[in-house]
Design a protein around this motif. Structure first.
Motif, mmCIF file in Angstrom:
data_model
loop_
_atom_site.group_PDB
_atom_site.id
_atom_site.type_symbol
_atom_site.label_atom_id
_atom_site.label_comp_id
_atom_site.label_asym_id
_atom_site.label_seq_id
_atom_site.Cartn_x
_atom_site.Cartn_y
_atom_site.Cartn_z
ATOM 1 N N ARG A 231 83.264 90.400 -89.209
ATOM 2 C CA ARG A 231 84.678 90.413 -88.858
ATOM 3 C C ARG A 231 85.497 91.293 -89.797
ATOM 4 N N CYS A 232 86.613 91.773 -89.266
ATOM 5 C CA CYS A 232 87.590 92.493 -90.094
ATOM 6 C C CYS A 232 88.966 92.348 -89.462
ATOM 7 N N ARG A 233 89.956 92.274 -90.301
ATOM 8 C CA ARG A 233 91.352 92.275 -89.837
ATOM 9 C C ARG A 233 92.088 93.368 -90.591
ATOM 10 N N ASP A 234 92.755 94.229 -89.856
ATOM 11 C CA ASP A 234 93.610 95.259 -90.446
ATOM 12 C C ASP A 234 94.963 95.182 -89.750
ATOM 13 N N PHE A 235 95.930 95.960 -90.213
ATOM 14 C CA PHE A 235 97.299 95.823 -89.728
ATOM 15 C C PHE A 235 97.912 97.176 -89.407
ATOM 16 N N MET A 236 98.626 97.233 -88.301
ATOM 17 C CA MET A 236 99.532 98.338 -88.039
ATOM 18 C C MET A 236 100.807 98.103 -88.845
ATOM 19 N N ASP A 237 101.372 99.185 -89.391
ATOM 20 C CA ASP A 237 102.604 99.046 -90.174
ATOM 21 C C ASP A 237 103.724 98.397 -89.357
ATOM 22 N N ASP A 238 104.002 98.989 -88.175
ATOM 23 C CA ASP A 238 105.097 98.499 -87.347
ATOM 24 C C ASP A 238 105.004 99.159 -85.985
ATOM 25 N N ASP A 245 103.786 94.610 -89.533
ATOM 26 C CA ASP A 245 102.500 94.003 -89.935
ATOM 27 C C ASP A 245 101.789 93.369 -88.740
ATOM 28 N N ILE A 246 101.394 94.198 -87.801
ATOM 29 C CA ILE A 246 100.827 93.748 -86.525
ATOM 30 C C ILE A 246 99.304 93.768 -86.635
ATOM 31 N N PRO A 247 98.646 92.612 -86.518
ATOM 32 C CA PRO A 247 97.209 92.550 -86.810
ATOM 33 C C PRO A 247 96.324 93.051 -85.674
ATOM 34 N N ILE A 248 95.253 93.723 -86.076
ATOM 35 C CA ILE A 248 94.125 94.029 -85.195
ATOM 36 C C ILE A 248 92.922 93.312 -85.774
ATOM 37 N N GLU A 249 92.340 92.419 -85.002
ATOM 38 C CA GLU A 249 91.200 91.639 -85.477
ATOM 39 C C GLU A 249 89.991 91.954 -84.605
ATOM 40 N N VAL A 250 88.858 92.194 -85.243
ATOM 41 C CA VAL A 250 87.648 92.533 -84.504
ATOM 42 C C VAL A 250 86.474 91.733 -85.043
#
Length: 517
Positions: A231-238, A245-250
Motif C-alpha cells: 500500500r501507499c498513500r500520497d497527496f495532491m496539493d490542491d 491535501d487530497i489523498p490518492i490511496e493504492v
C-alpha cells in the motif's frame, strides 16, 4: 514464425508508428506539436487491441490502449473512414488531446486501425492555452464525442466547419488537424504495404504471436514480485478551488496469477480540474509496470494481460461526468505513478526510485484581444528521483510525458515573450547516497499584455526520498517576485516577469551511510 521473423515484424510495426510521428510533426503548424513533440501514434488490431506504439507520450498511449476497444465497438467502420474525438469519458484524456482513428481494410476485411493523438493549445476554452481553472468539463473547451471526420474518404464538411468555428485561431487548428489526418494516411499506406507483402492471414498470426510472446515476458516480470499486498498513500496539493491535501490511496496485490491495482480509499472526485477518467489512471499504472519489463518487450496488449485495475466510480481517479479533468491528465497521472511506485517499493526495493518532480508544471499563455489572438502552452521539466544504482537526472521530463520545452528561439520568434533565464535549479534535488535530480528555472518577460494560467503540483508536498534519502525541494511560482498559488490564473502586463522553479527529485539512501540502501 521463428524468432528472427517475429523480431522483424515487431520492428516493422514499431517503425510504422515512428513514421506516422515524423509525418505529424513535419506537417503540423503549432510549436506545441512541431517543436514540443506533444503527440503520440499507435497501431491496433481489428478488435482495438494495441499492437505497437512509438516511444512517444505514456499518458497518451496507455489511455488509448485502455479505451480503444470500446471506441472500436461503438462505431460503424468503412474503408476511408476517419473518426475524431477528445471526450475524456469516451476514450480521450482531456479536451486539448485530440485523437484521429482510421481503419485499415484489406480486400473488404478489417485488418486493424492506426491512430494518433496530439495536444492542441487552442481547443476553444475561454482562457488562452485551453488549460483553465475549470469547475466542469463544459468550461474546458470544445467537446468532441467520437464522430466521423471522413466517411468513405469524403470529408464531412459540417463537422469540419463546426471544429474550426469553435477555435480562436482556425487557420492553425486546420493545419494541425490536417497534419493528424496525413499521419494516419501514411500509417495506412505502410500497413497495407506490410500486409500486402505477407498476406492478411500471416499478419494476423504474427500479431497473435507477438502478443503471446509479450504475455510471457510480462508474466515472468510480474511473477518476480513477492505475493502479498502493498500500500501507499500520497497527496495532491490542491484542486485550485480551495480543497487541499487530497489523498490518492493504492493497494497493489500480487495474487496467484494476477496483479490487482486497487484505488479504494482514494478521495472522491473534486470540484476542481484534477479529476482523472479511468483510462488516464490506467495509463499511469501500466507505465509503471512497463518500466519493470525488459526493454525489448513489445509494447502491445499482451504485455499487460495479468494486470487488473479497480477504482471506485466517482473517485478522483475514476471520475464521472461532468467533472473537470484538464489537469488530471497531466498532474494527477504523475501522482498516481508516485503512489504505485511507493506501493511497490517494499516488494522491489532495489528497483524502485524515489519520487520524481511529480507533475508537468503546465503553463498556458495568450491573448484574446481582437486581432491579436495567440495561444501558448508548454510543460516544464524538473528533477528525477534517485535510485539504488545512481543519482536522478536533472532538468528532464519525468514519467508520464516525453515532451520538450519550447526552444527559446521558436518561443521568442512566435510569441510576444522573452526568456530572461533558463537554467538548472541547483541543489533542488534531495540529498542522499545518491542525490535526486535538480529542477529547472524558467523565467519569462512579457512584451505585450497577456493572460496566464498555471497548473502545477509539489508546491505543498515535496517529492519524497527513499531509504533515508531527503525529499526534493518543492516548486515555486512567482510573478514579479510575488508568490503565486500552484494553480492560478492571472493577468500580465508588458514588463511583467513570471518565474517558475520546478521541483527536484527525491534522494536515495541516507547521506554518510553508504550501503544503507
Amino acid at each position: 514464425m521463428n524468432p528472427i521473423e517475429l523480431g522483424i515484424l515487431v520492428s516493422r510495426i514499431e517503425a510504422l508508428c515512428d513514421e506516422m510521428g515524423v509525418q505529424l510533426r513535419r506537417a503540423a503548424f503549432s510549436p506545441n506539436i512541431r517543436d514540443r513533440l506533444d503527440y503520440s501514434c499507435a497501431l491496433f488490431d481489428a478488435a482495438g487491441e494495441l499492437c505497437a506504439q512509438a516511444a512517444h507520450i505514456p499518458v497518451h498511449l496507455g489511455s488509448m490502449a485502455y479505451a480503444m476497444r470500446d471506441i472500436v465497438g461503438a462505431m460503424e467502420w468503412r474503408d476511408g473512414d476517419m473518426v475524431i474525438l477528445n471526450d475524456p469519458y469516451k476514450g480521450g484524456t482531456h479536451l486539448p488531446d485530440v485523437t484521429v482513428i482510421s481503419p485499415c481494410f484489406i480486400d473488404s476485411e478489417l485488418a486493424g486501425f492506426v491512430a494518433n493523438r496530439a495536444h492542441h493549445a487552442d481547443i476553444g476554452a475561454d482562457s488562452p492555452g485551453s488549460m483553465p481553472l475549470s469547475r466542469s468539463l463544459a468550461e474546458e473547451g470544445l467537446l468532441i464525442s467520437p464522430v466521423h471526420l471522413y466517411r468513405k474518404g469524403v470529408l464531412e464538411t459540417e463537422v469540419w466547419q463546426w471544429l474550426l468555428h469553435s477555435l480562436r485561431n482556425p487557420e492553425h487548428g486546420a493545419g494541425d488537424f490536417n497534419a493528424q489526418v496525413s499521419a494516419n494516411r501514411r500509417g495506412l499506406e505502410r500497413l497495407r504495404q506490410l500486409i500486402g507483402g505477407m498476406g492478411l492471414a500471416a499478419y494476423r498470426r504474427g500479431i497473435r504471436e507477438i502478443n503471446e510472446y509479450a504475455a510471457r515476458l510480462g508474466r515472468e516480470t510480474l511473477e518476480s514480485i513477492r505475493p502479498g499486498s502493498y500500500r501507499c498513500r500520497d497527496f495532491m496539493d490542491d484542486d485550485g478551488l480551495g480543497h487541499m491535501d487530497i489523498p490518492i490511496e493504492v493497494c497493489v496485490r500480487r495474487e496467484e496469477a494476477r496483479i490487482v491495482v486497487d484505488f479504494a480509499g482514494t478521495a472522491p472526485q473534486v470540484e476542481g480540474n484534477i479529476n482523472c477518467p479511468l483510462p488516464v489512471t490506467a495509463a499511469a499504472v501500466l507505465y509503471v509496470f512497463r518500466c519493470l519489463m525488459p526493454s525489448h518487450a513489445p509494447a502491445c496488449s499482451g504485455l499487460f494481460r495479468m494486470i487488473d485495475i479497480a477504482a471506485p466510480a466517482g473517485c478522483l481517479v475514476n471520475a464521472r461526468p461532468p467533472a473537470a479533468v484538464v489537469a488530471g491528465n497531466v498532474e494527477t497521472s504523475s501522482r498516481i505513478v508516485d503512489a504505485v511506485i511507493g506501493a511497490l517499493q517494499p516488494a522491489l526495493s532495489m528497483r524502485m526510485p524515489a519520487a520524481s518532480q511529480g507533475g508537468m508544471n503546465n503553463l498556458a499563455l495568450g491573448s484574446m484581444r481582437a486581432g491579436a489572438t495567440w495561444d501558448y502552452y508548454e510543460t516544464i521539466g524538473g528533477g528525477m528521483g534517485a535510485h539504488a544504482m545512481g543519482a536522478g537526472l536533472s532538468a528532464v521530463q519525468t514519467h508520464m510525458t516525453n515532451t520538450l520545452n519550447t526552444p527559446i528561439e521558436i518561443l521568442e520568434m512566435k510569441y510576444p515573450l522573452r526568456v530572461t533565464e533558463y537554467a538548472v535549479r541547483r541543489e533542488s534535488g534531495g540529498a542522499g547516497v545518491h542525490a535526486g535530480g535538480d529542477g529547472i528555472i524558467r523565467e519569462f518577460e512579457f512584451l505585450k499584455a497577456a493572460q496566464g494560467t498555471l497548473l502545477s503540483e509539489r508546491r505543498r508536498h515535496a517529492p519524497w526520498g527513499l531509504a533515508g534519502g531527503a525529499a526534493g525541494k518543492r516548486g515555486e511560482n512567482r510573478l514579479n517576485g510575488r508568490e503565486l498559488p500552484e494553480k492560478s490564473s492571472f493577468q500580465l502586463q508588458p514588463g511583467d516577469r513570471l518565474r517558475i522553479e520546478t521541483p527536484g527529485g527525491g534522494g536515495y539512501g541516507q547521506a554518510g551511510r553508504r550501503g544503507s540502501g
